[in-house]
Design a protein around this motif. Structure first.
Motif, PDB file in Angstrom:
ATOM      1  N   SER A   1       0.811  -1.222   0.000  1.00 30.96           N
ATOM      2  CA  SER A   1       0.000   0.000   0.000  1.00 30.96           C
ATOM      3  C   SER A   1       0.842   1.269   0.000  1.00 30.96           C
ATOM      4  CB  SER A   1      -0.935   0.025   1.218  1.00 30.96           C
ATOM      5  OG  SER A   1      -1.831  -1.049   1.153  1.00 30.96           O
ATOM      6  N   GLU A   2       1.731   1.393   0.972  1.00 28.62           N
ATOM      7  CA  GLU A   2       2.465   2.642   1.171  1.00 28.62           C
ATOM      8  C   GLU A   2       3.941   2.568   0.804  1.00 28.62           C
ATOM      9  OE1 GLU A   2       1.702   3.612   5.241  1.00 28.62           O
ATOM     10  OE2 GLU A   2      -0.357   4.225   4.809  1.00 28.62           O
TER      11      GLU A   2
ATOM     12  N   PRO B   1       5.345   5.383  -5.768  1.00 29.38           N
ATOM     13  CA  PRO B   1       4.014   4.996  -6.232  1.00 29.38           C
ATOM     14  C   PRO B   1       4.086   4.024  -7.418  1.00 29.38           C
ATOM     15  CG  PRO B   1       4.254   7.396  -6.141  1.00 29.38           C
ATOM     16  CD  PRO B   1       5.613   6.801  -5.957  1.00 29.38           C
TER      17      PRO B   1
ATOM     18  N   GLY C   1       4.056   1.190  -4.007  1.00 27.55           N
ATOM     19  CA  GLY C   1       2.790   1.159  -3.294  1.00 27.55           C
ATOM     20  C   GLY C   1       1.630   1.636  -4.145  1.00 27.55           C
ATOM     21  N   THR C   2       0.441   1.150  -3.823  1.00 25.55           N
ATOM     22  CA  THR C   2      -0.758   1.535  -4.567  1.00 25.55           C
ATOM     23  C   THR C   2      -1.306   2.892  -4.131  1.00 25.55           C
ATOM     24  OG1 THR C   2      -2.145   0.309  -3.006  1.00 25.55           O
ATOM     25  CG2 THR C   2      -1.464  -0.848  -5.014  1.00 25.55           C
ATOM     26  N   ASN C   3      -0.979   3.330  -2.933  1.00 28.26           N
ATOM     27  CA  ASN C   3      -1.491   4.612  -2.441  1.00 28.26           C
ATOM     28  C   ASN C   3      -0.782   5.784  -3.124  1.00 28.26           C
ATOM     29  OD1 ASN C   3      -2.957   3.022  -0.722  1.00 28.26           O
ATOM     30  ND2 ASN C   3      -2.037   3.789   1.157  1.00 28.26           N
ATOM     31  N   ALA C   4      -1.513   6.876  -3.278  1.00 29.13           N
ATOM     32  CA  ALA C   4      -0.946   8.070  -3.904  1.00 29.13           C
ATOM     33  C   ALA C   4       0.232   8.628  -3.107  1.00 29.13           C
ATOM     34  CB  ALA C   4      -2.022   9.142  -4.062  1.00 29.13           C
ATOM     35  N   ASP C   5       0.225   8.425  -1.782  1.00 34.25           N
ATOM     36  CA  ASP C   5       1.302   8.947  -0.939  1.00 34.25           C
ATOM     37  C   ASP C   5       2.404   7.920  -0.675  1.00 34.25           C
ATOM     38  OD1 ASP C   5      -0.157   7.281   0.724  1.00 34.25           O
ATOM     39  OD2 ASP C   5      -0.052   8.622   2.455  1.00 34.25           O
ATOM     40  N   ALA C   6       2.444   6.860  -1.455  1.00 27.49           N
ATOM     41  CA  ALA C   6       3.477   5.834  -1.286  1.00 27.49           C
ATOM     42  C   ALA C   6       4.862   6.424  -1.529  1.00 27.49           C
ATOM     43  CB  ALA C   6       3.230   4.683  -2.258  1.00 27.49           C
TER      44      ALA C   6
ATOM     45  N   HIS D   1      -4.559  -5.274  -3.281  1.00 27.93           N
ATOM     46  CA  HIS D   1      -3.535  -4.711  -4.172  1.00 27.93           C
ATOM     47  C   HIS D   1      -3.685  -5.287  -5.571  1.00 27.93           C
ATOM     48  CE1 HIS D   1      -1.258  -4.526  -0.169  1.00 27.93           C
ATOM     49  NE2 HIS D   1      -1.751  -3.330  -0.405  1.00 27.93           N
TER      50      HIS D   1
ATOM     51  N   LYS E   1      -6.468  -3.544  -7.389  1.00 25.28           N
ATOM     52  CA  LYS E   1      -6.086  -2.193  -7.806  1.00 25.28           C
ATOM     53  C   LYS E   1      -5.152  -2.226  -9.007  1.00 25.28           C
ATOM     54  CE  LYS E   1      -6.666  -0.068  -3.278  1.00 25.28           C
ATOM     55  NZ  LYS E   1      -6.044   0.566  -2.117  1.00 25.28           N
TER      56      LYS E   1
END
Length: 108
Positions: free
Chosen positions: A8-9, A41, A33-38, A60, A63
């Motif tokens: 994720s991160e 990314p 990571g899949t999150n924008a704030d990884a 994951h 996504k």
């Protein structure tokens, strides 16, 4: 062989995998990571670079498929089913990663 590890991160599991599998001759590894704030990314360029894509959880995988299905053609997308219960480089996480990834690639 290029191995992409997705969580994720990109702070605990995938960076651990990157550190572990970069040590093997013949393998390059990147964590993302899949999150924008990884920290790093997930991107289309990383999917294209990878020979194998390992995700830590089913969410994951969903996504990655949703966003990059066209780039996944001909690539293996593997869910390792490793929950977010570990710290970076925790010995149990390292052992689990080696055990699960070795089911798909030969580690010397």
């Amino acid at each position: 062989m290029n191995l992409l590890f997705v969580c994720s991160e990109n702070r605990l599991r995938s960076p651990t995998a990157e550190d572990v599998f970069c040590q093997y001759v013949g393998f390059n590894a990147i964590g993302c990571g899949t999150n924008a704030d990884a920290e790093t990314p997930l991107s289309g360029d990383l999917i294209e670079w990878a020979d194998l894509v390992f995700v830590m959880e089913k969410s994951h995988k969903s996504k990655v498929i949703k966003k990059y299905s066209a780039l996944l053609k001909g690539k293996r997308l593997i869910c390792l089913a490793i929950a977010d219960n570990y710290q970076r480089m925790q010995p149990e996480l390292v052992h689990l990663l080696k055990q699960k990834v070795s089911m798909y690639i030969h580690l010397d």
